[in-house]
Write a protein that holds these residues in place. Structure first.
Motif, PDB file in Angstrom:
ATOM      1  N   ALA A 192       0.834  -1.206   0.000  1.00 46.36           N
ATOM      2  CA  ALA A 192       0.000   0.000   0.000  1.00 46.36           C
ATOM      3  C   ALA A 192       0.869   1.258   0.000  1.00 46.36           C
ATOM      4  CB  ALA A 192      -0.922  -0.004   1.213  1.00 46.36           C
ATOM      5  N   LEU A 193       1.948   1.230   0.782  1.00 46.15           N
ATOM      6  CA  LEU A 193       2.858   2.378   0.833  1.00 46.15           C
ATOM      7  C   LEU A 193       3.553   2.570  -0.505  1.00 46.15           C
ATOM      8  CD1 LEU A 193       4.213   4.604   2.473  1.00 46.15           C
ATOM      9  CD2 LEU A 193       5.884   2.923   3.266  1.00 46.15           C
ATOM     10  N   ARG A 194       3.977   1.474  -1.123  1.00 46.22           N
ATOM     11  CA  ARG A 194       4.638   1.566  -2.425  1.00 46.22           C
ATOM     12  C   ARG A 194       3.696   2.141  -3.476  1.00 46.22           C
ATOM     13  NH1 ARG A 194       5.349  -3.329  -3.175  1.00 46.22           N
ATOM     14  NH2 ARG A 194       3.735  -3.714  -4.719  1.00 46.22           N
ATOM     15  N   GLN A 195       2.444   1.691  -3.478  1.00 45.99           N
ATOM     16  CA  GLN A 195       1.476   2.185  -4.446  1.00 45.99           C
ATOM     17  C   GLN A 195       1.156   3.659  -4.213  1.00 45.99           C
ATOM     18  OE1 GLN A 195      -1.870  -0.481  -4.138  1.00 45.99           O
ATOM     19  NE2 GLN A 195      -0.670  -2.277  -4.790  1.00 45.99           N
ATOM     20  N   PHE A 196       1.104   4.062  -2.938  1.00 46.59           N
ATOM     21  CA  PHE A 196       0.848   5.469  -2.624  1.00 46.59           C
ATOM     22  C   PHE A 196       1.960   6.354  -3.178  1.00 46.59           C
ATOM     23  CE2 PHE A 196       1.749   9.094   0.145  1.00 46.59           C
ATOM     24  CZ  PHE A 196       0.540   9.779   0.080  1.00 46.59           C
ATOM     25  N   ILE A 197       3.206   5.935  -2.976  1.00 43.09           N
ATOM     26  CA  ILE A 197       4.344   6.719  -3.466  1.00 43.09           C
ATOM     27  C   ILE A 197       4.342   6.770  -4.991  1.00 43.09           C
ATOM     28  CG2 ILE A 197       6.870   6.775  -3.644  1.00 43.09           C
ATOM     29  CD1 ILE A 197       6.984   5.689  -0.799  1.00 43.09           C
ATOM     30  N   GLU A 198       4.015   5.642  -5.633  1.00 47.03           N
ATOM     31  CA  GLU A 198       3.990   5.600  -7.097  1.00 47.03           C
ATOM     32  C   GLU A 198       2.897   6.503  -7.661  1.00 47.03           C
ATOM     33  OE1 GLU A 198       3.539   1.468  -7.919  1.00 47.03           O
ATOM     34  OE2 GLU A 198       5.688   1.026  -7.756  1.00 47.03           O
ATOM     35  N   ARG A 199       1.734   6.520  -7.014  1.00 45.20           N
ATOM     36  CA  ARG A 199       0.621   7.358  -7.497  1.00 45.20           C
ATOM     37  C   ARG A 199       0.882   8.842  -7.277  1.00 45.20           C
ATOM     38  NH1 ARG A 199      -2.715   3.324  -4.972  1.00 45.20           N
ATOM     39  NH2 ARG A 199      -2.946   4.739  -3.185  1.00 45.20           N
ATOM     40  N   ASN A 200       1.694   9.147  -6.282  1.00 45.60           N
ATOM     41  CA  ASN A 200       1.976  10.548  -5.956  1.00 45.60           C
ATOM     42  C   ASN A 200       3.466  10.853  -6.085  1.00 45.60           C
ATOM     43  OD1 ASN A 200      -0.795  11.448  -4.592  1.00 45.60           O
ATOM     44  ND2 ASN A 200      -0.297   9.417  -3.804  1.00 45.60           N
ATOM     45  N   SER A 201       4.102  10.258  -7.078  1.00 46.01           N
ATOM     46  CA  SER A 201       5.562  10.331  -7.186  1.00 46.01           C
ATOM     47  C   SER A 201       6.075  11.761  -7.340  1.00 46.01           C
ATOM     48  CB  SER A 201       6.051   9.472  -8.353  1.00 46.01           C
ATOM     49  OG  SER A 201       5.493   9.921  -9.574  1.00 46.01           O
ATOM     50  N   ARG A 202       5.401  12.579  -8.134  1.00 43.88           N
ATOM     51  CA  ARG A 202       5.870  13.944  -8.354  1.00 43.88           C
ATOM     52  C   ARG A 202       5.769  14.780  -7.081  1.00 43.88           C
ATOM     53  NH1 ARG A 202       3.583  15.642 -14.391  1.00 43.88           N
ATOM     54  NH2 ARG A 202       4.567  13.908 -15.516  1.00 43.88           N
ATOM     55  N   LYS A 203       4.642  14.667  -6.394  1.00 42.76           N
ATOM     56  CA  LYS A 203       4.472  15.391  -5.139  1.00 42.76           C
ATOM     57  C   LYS A 203       5.468  14.883  -4.097  1.00 42.76           C
ATOM     58  CE  LYS A 203      -0.468  16.240  -5.875  1.00 42.76           C
ATOM     59  NZ  LYS A 203      -1.847  15.969  -5.383  1.00 42.76           N
ATOM     60  N   TYR A 204       5.702  13.583  -4.107  1.00 45.15           N
ATOM     61  CA  TYR A 204       6.639  12.992  -3.151  1.00 45.15           C
ATOM     62  C   TYR A 204       8.046  13.527  -3.391  1.00 45.15           C
ATOM     63  CZ  TYR A 204       8.703   9.446  -0.118  1.00 45.15           C
ATOM     64  OH  TYR A 204       9.374   8.820   0.898  1.00 45.15           O
ATOM     65  N   MET A 205       8.431  13.597  -4.659  1.00 46.14           N
ATOM     66  CA  MET A 205       9.758  14.128  -5.008  1.00 46.14           C
ATOM     67  C   MET A 205       9.894  15.585  -4.574  1.00 46.14           C
ATOM     68  SD  MET A 205      11.666  11.871  -6.722  1.00 46.14           S
ATOM     69  CE  MET A 205      11.414  10.252  -7.468  1.00 46.14           C
ATOM     70  N   ALA A 206       8.847  16.372  -4.811  1.00 50.80           N
ATOM     71  CA  ALA A 206       8.882  17.780  -4.431  1.00 50.80           C
ATOM     72  C   ALA A 206       8.990  17.933  -2.912  1.00 50.80           C
ATOM     73  CB  ALA A 206       7.636  18.498  -4.945  1.00 50.80           C
TER      74      ALA A 206
END
Length: 238
Positions: free
Chosen positions: A118-132
């Motif tokens: 679930a955590l991996r999928q969350f990061i993948e779905r929000n990858s750009r925001k996560y990077m920022a």
């Protein structure tokens, strides 16, 4: 030449050699507690940290080009802005408890396949925001390694891939941070600087790299989980 600085760099270089981070993670709060200003902390720790990261990236069998490109596009611009604001305004946000919570949750998730997925999928779905967000946190606190480690352990299974992801991120972080420090006239070089770089490289080659090679996959991931919890505790009680 400051012997205490050299000893601190030598100690945390062992940690960085194994996990891809350590000099900034533990060195930053250590030097801040010793009374060093934030800009001086960066000037002291970034050169030896970059030395180890450069060696590690060059030794990688497979480069993390796609990840590096994502960092360049979505993370590094935010890092530059947040670090510049921190240097010029001389203010910092206290994000320690938030970072600690992320690390603890990530460490716990490694014991549950469902939570980890679930955590991996969350990061993948929000990858750009996560990077920022990663860039913002690292620019403000020098602690973006927390989010970087979370990304690495949720996206990769093999220790080589986890380490490759982290060292790629830290190398780019360090280059951008040094450039921003130089632009802000806040980068201070002393006689200790080349010595710490030499010490960091030597510790990596003589101790850290051998220790990393000795750790098998399961033990490495177990130790990495413990490392994240120690990091979280450091932030909570700092």
């Amino acid at each position: 030449m400051d012997l205490n600085i050299i000893l601190i760099v030598a100690l945390f270089s062992i940690v960085q050699s194994v996990f891809g981070m350590g000099l900034l993670v533990f060195g930053t709060p250590t030097l801040l507690l010793m009374g060093y200003p934030f800009s001086d902390v960066l000037s002291i720790l970034l050169p030896p940290s970059l030395t180890i990261s450069t060696i590690q990236v060059l030794r990688q069998g497979k480069q993390q080009k796609h990840f590096a490109l994502s960092l360049i596009k979505f993370c590094l611009p935010v890092l530059i802005i947040s670090l510049a604001w921190t240097l010029f305004s001389k203010q910092k946000l206290n994000l320690h408890y938030i970072i600690a919570a992320i690390l603890i949750f990530t460490a716990i998730s490694r014991f549950s396949v469902h939570v980890s997925n679930a955590l991996r999928q969350f990061i993948e779905r929000n990858s750009r925001k996560y990077m920022a967000t990663m860039g913002f946190v690292h620019g403000m606190t020098n602690m973006g390694g927390s989010l970087l480690s979370t990304y690495a352990v949720t996206q990769h299974q093999l220790k080589k891939e986890v380490l490759g992801c982290i060292v790629t991120g830290y190398l780019l972080f360090g280059i951008v941070q040094l450039g921003t420090l130089q632009y802000a006239n806040a980068f201070n070089i002393s006689l200790t600087t080349p010595v710490t770089c030499l010490v960091a490289g030597s510790v990596f080659m003589l101790i850290g790299n051998r220790l990393y090679s000795w750790l098998n996959e399961s033990f490495y991931h177990g130790v990495f989980t413990l490392f994240m919890l120690v990091y979280a505790a450091l932030l909570i009680f700092h």
